[in-house]
Design an enzyme around this catalytic site. Sequence first.
Site, mmCIF file in Angstrom:
data_model
loop_
_atom_site.group_PDB
_atom_site.id
_atom_site.type_symbol
_atom_site.label_atom_id
_atom_site.label_comp_id
_atom_site.label_asym_id
_atom_site.label_seq_id
_atom_site.Cartn_x
_atom_site.Cartn_y
_atom_site.Cartn_z
ATOM 1 N N ASN A 1 37.104 -15.187 23.409
ATOM 2 C CA ASN A 1 36.130 -15.079 24.502
ATOM 3 C C ASN A 1 36.770 -14.284 25.634
ATOM 4 O OD1 ASN A 1 34.291 -15.421 26.545
ATOM 5 N ND2 ASN A 1 34.707 -17.612 26.849
ATOM 6 N N TRP A 2 36.370 -13.015 25.736
ATOM 7 C CA TRP A 2 37.009 -12.141 26.725
ATOM 8 C C TRP A 2 36.504 -12.395 28.147
ATOM 9 C CZ3 TRP A 2 36.864 -6.658 23.921
ATOM 10 C CH2 TRP A 2 37.626 -6.753 22.746
ATOM 11 N N LYS A 3 35.470 -13.185 28.272
ATOM 12 C CA LYS A 3 34.861 -13.481 29.580
ATOM 13 C C LYS A 3 34.548 -12.164 30.319
ATOM 14 C CE LYS A 3 37.341 -17.804 29.583
ATOM 15 N NZ LYS A 3 37.650 -19.025 30.301
ATOM 16 N N GLU B 1 31.583 -22.723 31.724
ATOM 17 C CA GLU B 1 31.446 -21.874 32.921
ATOM 18 C C GLU B 1 29.978 -21.562 33.189
ATOM 19 O OE1 GLU B 1 34.246 -18.878 31.710
ATOM 20 O OE2 GLU B 1 35.881 -20.325 31.960
ATOM 21 N N GLU C 1 35.335 -27.960 23.765
ATOM 22 C CA GLU C 1 36.146 -27.410 24.844
ATOM 23 C C GLU C 1 36.181 -28.406 25.997
ATOM 24 O OE1 GLU C 1 36.544 -22.901 24.561
ATOM 25 O OE2 GLU C 1 34.809 -23.296 25.800
ATOM 26 N N GLY D 1 41.450 -22.816 30.722
ATOM 27 C CA GLY D 1 42.124 -21.966 31.708
ATOM 28 C C GLY D 1 43.112 -22.711 32.581
ATOM 29 N N SER E 1 42.980 -23.621 26.557
ATOM 30 C CA SER E 1 44.411 -23.305 26.648
ATOM 31 C C SER E 1 45.104 -23.310 25.285
ATOM 32 C CB SER E 1 45.119 -24.263 27.623
ATOM 33 O OG SER E 1 44.558 -24.140 28.911
ATOM 34 N N GLY F 1 40.372 -18.197 25.152
ATOM 35 C CA GLY F 1 40.051 -17.436 26.351
ATOM 36 C C GLY F 1 41.211 -16.524 26.720
ATOM 37 N N GLY F 2 42.058 -16.995 27.638
ATOM 38 C CA GLY F 2 43.141 -16.163 28.182
ATOM 39 C C GLY F 2 43.977 -15.466 27.111
HETATM 40 C C1 PEP Z 1 37.346 -20.536 27.017
HETATM 41 O O1 PEP Z 1 36.997 -20.120 28.100
HETATM 42 O O2 PEP Z 1 36.518 -20.651 26.104
HETATM 43 C C2 PEP Z 1 38.741 -20.904 26.832
HETATM 44 C C3 PEP Z 1 39.065 -21.642 25.800
HETATM 45 O O3 PEP Z 1 39.623 -20.438 27.757
HETATM 46 P P1 PEP Z 1 41.229 -20.615 27.740
HETATM 47 O O4 PEP Z 1 41.707 -20.383 26.349
HETATM 48 O O5 PEP Z 1 41.726 -19.595 28.711
HETATM 49 O O6 PEP Z 1 41.505 -22.030 28.180
#
Ligand code: PEP
Length: 249
Positions: free
Chosen positions: A9-11, A96, A166, A172, A211, A232-233
């Site tokens: 997920n590149w957001k 989000e 999640e 994040g 994370s 995500g990140g």
């Molecule tokens: C996400 O936003 O779906 C996510 C899992 O982010 P991160 O891996 O940065 O916690």
Amino acid sequence: MRKPLIAGNWKMNGTRANAGALARAIHDGAPFADVEVAVLPPFVHLPDVVAICEGGDVRVGAQNVADQASGAYTGEVSAAMLAEFGCRYALVGHSERRTHYGESDELVAKRFAAALAGGLVPILCVGETLAEREAGETESVIARQLAAVVEVAGDDAFADAVVAYEPVWAIGTGHTATPEQAQAVHAFVRQRVAQLDADHGERLRILYGGSMKAANAAALVAMEDVDGGLIGGASLVPDDFLSICRTAG
Ligand code: PEP
């Protein structure tokens, strides 16, 4: 046997050039043994990313999808439009979206149903906040989020869908759920879906998100009901994302 899925997920990150370079690096990292890999770029980068990934091992998806098929819905993008552009997946109900844009369980459920109707595979995000976990409400929150989808999409809602657990407190933040915490919720999700249809429950892929990174991916995906990850990140760093993909395979 469920084939694991790792979805990035590149957001709302990156320029057009960054998105192209990231997609190419992941595409060039293929083939991926025994794991499906998908990337979810911002809408405007979809055409470039689809073109780069075409014919390869990497699937493409969107980060959201309209709850309606077409018409006067300014700012929305329909499932059929996304499918026409080569998308396979659409995230719905990311925390989000629920938190910053007030998306209710009902709206998320409508987006989920619209994704299915338009030929996409929805990835439904569910998860509790820290306060809800500390109040012992994790299962009731997840049950409510799943029930809202069943209410709109029917008992067969999860026949061709993905669920991503999640925990909001893990997204994040660097605070990953332990493998045992993830497994407990994943087993709960599977059991709820299996109550509707045993086969759908058995086949359902349930991703962990929050994370997840190269260092903790192996322990998470080793759990019986963890069928991959929503990243995500770490999905913005090609080596990290590719390392998670290889671990999951
Ligand atoms: C996400 O936003 O779906 C996510 C899992 O982010 P991160 O891996 O940065 O916690």
